[in-house]
Design a protein around this motif. Structure first.
Motif, PDB file in Angstrom:
ATOM      1  N   ALA A  28       0.856  -1.191   0.000  1.00 36.22           N
ATOM      2  CA  ALA A  28       0.000   0.000   0.000  1.00 36.22           C
ATOM      3  C   ALA A  28       0.889   1.237   0.000  1.00 36.22           C
ATOM      4  O   ALA A  28       1.859   1.306   0.752  1.00 36.22           O
ATOM      5  CB  ALA A  28      -0.897  -0.004   1.232  1.00 36.22           C
ATOM      6  N   ALA A  68      -7.660  -6.347 -18.336  1.00 34.68           N
ATOM      7  CA  ALA A  68      -8.748  -5.603 -17.692  1.00 34.68           C
ATOM      8  C   ALA A  68      -8.478  -5.592 -16.199  1.00 34.68           C
ATOM      9  O   ALA A  68      -8.390  -6.645 -15.572  1.00 34.68           O
ATOM     10  CB  ALA A  68     -10.095  -6.250 -17.993  1.00 34.68           C
ATOM     11  N   LEU A  69      -8.296  -4.396 -15.643  1.00 34.14           N
ATOM     12  CA  LEU A  69      -7.973  -4.276 -14.219  1.00 34.14           C
ATOM     13  C   LEU A  69      -9.244  -4.009 -13.423  1.00 34.14           C
ATOM     14  O   LEU A  69     -10.035  -3.130 -13.777  1.00 34.14           O
ATOM     15  CB  LEU A  69      -6.988  -3.125 -14.009  1.00 34.14           C
ATOM     16  N   SER A  70      -9.415  -4.734 -12.338  1.00 31.52           N
ATOM     17  CA  SER A  70     -10.549  -4.508 -11.448  1.00 31.52           C
ATOM     18  C   SER A  70     -10.352  -3.202 -10.692  1.00 31.52           C
ATOM     19  O   SER A  70      -9.349  -3.019  -9.995  1.00 31.52           O
ATOM     20  CB  SER A  70     -10.657  -5.681 -10.464  1.00 31.52           C
ATOM     21  N   GLY A  71     -11.312  -2.286 -10.840  1.00 29.41           N
ATOM     22  CA  GLY A  71     -11.233  -1.007 -10.138  1.00 29.41           C
ATOM     23  C   GLY A  71     -11.184  -1.204  -8.637  1.00 29.41           C
ATOM     24  O   GLY A  71     -10.465  -0.503  -7.923  1.00 29.41           O
ATOM     25  N   GLU A  72     -11.936  -2.185  -8.151  1.00 26.93           N
ATOM     26  CA  GLU A  72     -12.005  -2.439  -6.717  1.00 26.93           C
ATOM     27  C   GLU A  72     -10.647  -2.922  -6.189  1.00 26.93           C
ATOM     28  O   GLU A  72     -10.169  -2.466  -5.145  1.00 26.93           O
ATOM     29  CB  GLU A  72     -13.083  -3.490  -6.448  1.00 26.93           C
ATOM     30  N   LEU A  98      -7.754  -2.388  -7.513  1.00 29.53           N
ATOM     31  CA  LEU A  98      -6.806  -1.279  -7.627  1.00 29.53           C
ATOM     32  C   LEU A  98      -7.036  -0.285  -6.485  1.00 29.53           C
ATOM     33  O   LEU A  98      -6.094   0.222  -5.878  1.00 29.53           O
ATOM     34  CB  LEU A  98      -7.033  -0.596  -8.979  1.00 29.53           C
ATOM     35  N   PHE A  99      -8.309  -0.015  -6.195  1.00 35.81           N
ATOM     36  CA  PHE A  99      -8.678   0.918  -5.131  1.00 35.81           C
ATOM     37  C   PHE A  99      -8.094   0.457  -3.793  1.00 35.81           C
ATOM     38  O   PHE A  99      -7.400   1.212  -3.106  1.00 35.81           O
ATOM     39  CB  PHE A  99     -10.209   0.987  -5.051  1.00 35.81           C
ATOM     40  N   PHE A 100      -8.350  -0.799  -3.444  1.00 35.34           N
ATOM     41  CA  PHE A 100      -7.922  -1.268  -2.124  1.00 35.34           C
ATOM     42  C   PHE A 100      -6.438  -1.621  -2.074  1.00 35.34           C
ATOM     43  O   PHE A 100      -5.865  -1.712  -1.000  1.00 35.34           O
ATOM     44  CB  PHE A 100      -8.823  -2.405  -1.636  1.00 35.34           C
ATOM     45  N   GLN A 106      -4.217   0.379  -3.139  1.00 33.63           N
ATOM     46  CA  GLN A 106      -3.667   1.703  -2.814  1.00 33.63           C
ATOM     47  C   GLN A 106      -2.260   1.915  -3.396  1.00 33.63           C
ATOM     48  O   GLN A 106      -1.450   2.667  -2.844  1.00 33.63           O
ATOM     49  CB  GLN A 106      -3.662   1.894  -1.302  1.00 33.63           C
ATOM     50  N   VAL A 107      -1.979   1.282  -4.533  1.00 32.69           N
ATOM     51  CA  VAL A 107      -0.683   1.523  -5.184  1.00 32.69           C
ATOM     52  C   VAL A 107      -0.768   2.746  -6.095  1.00 32.69           C
ATOM     53  O   VAL A 107      -1.854   3.232  -6.411  1.00 32.69           O
ATOM     54  CB  VAL A 107      -0.221   0.307  -6.022  1.00 32.69           C
ATOM     55  N   LEU A 109       0.077   3.735  -9.885  1.00 30.78           N
ATOM     56  CA  LEU A 109       0.247   3.009 -11.137  1.00 30.78           C
ATOM     57  C   LEU A 109       0.612   4.007 -12.228  1.00 30.78           C
ATOM     58  O   LEU A 109      -0.074   5.015 -12.409  1.00 30.78           O
ATOM     59  CB  LEU A 109      -1.078   2.314 -11.460  1.00 30.78           C
TER      60      LEU A 109
END
Lengths: 340, 340
Positions: free
Chosen positions: A256, A270-274, A276-278, A280-281, A283
């Motif tokens: 994180a 396809a990156l999962s927004g969820e 990616l959100f959690f 906390q990197v 990119l």
């Protein structure tokens, strides 16, 4: 002149095509000393990207300037030059902000082709950097690497904020991944974890500065990186493949607040927004702004402080381009140099 | 004590539940002065997130410390405190790096509930910040905003690297988006474009420092941002919604090399790796590390330099929590404060 031309998937022929000419007053024409085959050339070669008729190939190049347009000021005939795989005007707001690969007037050199005896380079002033003198022959592979794979690995490490006190993990052991290891070392990273299961590449990674090798992939690879980093993940991760698995592995391997630099050209990711959100990197990635780094990279090579040319484990004359493609396609070679 | 409890989608009741107690020696128990309803509370309220039995609601809070555990050192009974919506130990490597919302011991306050007369706050030392004195009553809404929506909007602006010379676009005109506008202004942004089609919210955005309003959405919104930024896109974009459309709008509105801070909780978002690659933006977000910003935010509020409490356009006693949820669900209110 002779040039490598892709006629259909798997079919590269070296044949005569028209010599390049100055079209715009900002162009240069160079006589190539060396060029090479890129992992991204394999996408059309394998038919994954469609090919529309015979198309000249290649986008990496070093050589000697033969002719320049009226408005070219910073390079002149006779000079040895290195240029980025993306031509850029060097003056627009995006270039000035350090992103020449997204220049508003950019030209991808793959649209012109550089696996040839000569090449037209658009925006010569914004694209080419001359070496201090004609290089010793043994420096040519390293200077050629700066044109794309070194610059791209370097950008990956910069985007991942590799630096002192940081643990850097590199996903991908192709030329770009290996050179991201080298870059992380030059940028002062404390610990560099190369993810590779190929012995020869592990060896080169270690020579380039890797302190640890991880052979696991996917979730197991992520678990191993966490294990090596007190459960937290790496501060910096370079992604140098471009697949769904490698991106997930990269994001999962970063802690994180950490940084992921992704430089593998994305294909069907396809990156999962969820997630990616959690995670906390941070990119950041894309086509590397190689031109930003060229002066520094050429200097390091010229002073023999780095030897990125070691990624070329096959060297053939241009006429044998077809064999160079086959060797890379079959993973018999990490990277093939074509001497002109 | 009384607390707002969600029994089923759409069914919030204020009822008696057990008083909280100190469980760990690092806990505090506070008596709430005010709490509020968050956009994210609407996901379970609307049944989009499933609810398992009656569950106490809320995660935003300000109040007075009543009792502390044996190991608590930085706050004491009688002090007025503001805390983050995520409790954090304040000492782990992730906290020290500025990411308390990803603390290795984090507790989401939504798992405890703060729409109540009292609340247990885990990791009191790492979570709570005391104000210099008991606040004037009119400062309470702004201090409450700092607990989540201000801290989240602030993080969005910081993640988007809003600052001097930058053009900042904000996607989303809820409380977080509006406070990202305020944050961008405080961080020195030159131009702040609020994307909103609601007149009252446009007005508040302008009061908070927006210099331009864009009413278009999706591809048209992106085109309009480009038009306003010389064809390049904004330097900084804050995403404060969390949907597929808003994320694409945010990424599309940023220039190459620009920064997107995303703080809307992602729901069913899938990002194309290829689009992200060629956009060449920096992407960073997640649950806001509010605790990092609290001392600065409390100071700005205490000195009356910012008035984030203006996002509360409905104020009700805790007993009327059900109406507060209805008003926000029906978009009659931007944000509802509950006084205790």
């Amino acid at each position: 002149m002779r040039a490598a031309v892709l006629h259909a998937p798997g079919e590269v022929r070296v044949e005569e095509i028209d010599d390049p000419e100055i079209i715009e007053p900002t162009d240069a024409v160079i006589r190539l000393t060396a060029t090479c085959v890129c992992g991204s050339d394999l996408w059309p070669y394998r038919g994954v990207e469609s090919v529309d008729g015979p198309v000249p190939m290649g986008h990496e190049y070093v050589g000697v300037v033969e002719e320049v347009g009226d408005q070219v000021r910073t390079v002149k005939p006779g000079q040895f030059v290195v240029g980025s795989f993306v031509a850029s005007d060097g003056t627009c707001e995006i270039c000035r902000a350090g992103y020449p690969s997204s220049c508003v007037h950019r030209v991808f050199m793959s649209q012109i082709g550089t696996q040839s005896e000569r090449a037209r380079i658009p925006w010569a002033d914004g694209t080419l950097v001359a070496t201090p003198d004609l290089p010793d022959l043994d420096l040519v592979p390293s200077l050629l690497a700066a044109s794309d794979v070194l610059g791209t690995g370097w950008f990956g490490a910069v985007a991942a904020e590799a630096g002192p006190g940081r643990t850097v993990a590199v996903v991908g052991d192709g030329a770009v991944g290996l050179l991201a290891v080298l870059a992380a070392g030059r940028l002062g990273a404390e610990r560099i974890i190369a993810m590779s299961r190929h012995e020869a590449r592990q060896k080169l990674a270690a020579d380039f500065g890797a302190t640890d090798i991880v052979t696991e992939r996917g979730d197991e690879g992520v678990a191993r990186i966490k294990e090596l980093t007190g459960g937290l993940g790496a501060h910096s991760v370079v992604e140098a493949v471009g697949t769904q698995e490698s991106m997930q592995q990269a994001i999962g391997s970063a802690r994180a607040g950490g940084h992921v630099g992704f430089v593998g050209v994305s294909h069907d990711v396809a990156l999962s927004g969820e997630d990616l959100f959690f995670s906390q990197v941070h990119l950041h990635g894309g086509p590397a702004p190689v031109r930003r780094f060229l002066p520094e990279l050429i200097d390091l090579i010229w002073q023999r402080k780095i030897d990125p040319g070691r990624v070329f484990d096959l060297s053939l004359p241009l006429d044998q381009a077809a064999e160079a493609y086959r060797a890379m396609d079959e993973r018999r070679a990490v990277k093939a140099l074509l001497s002109v």
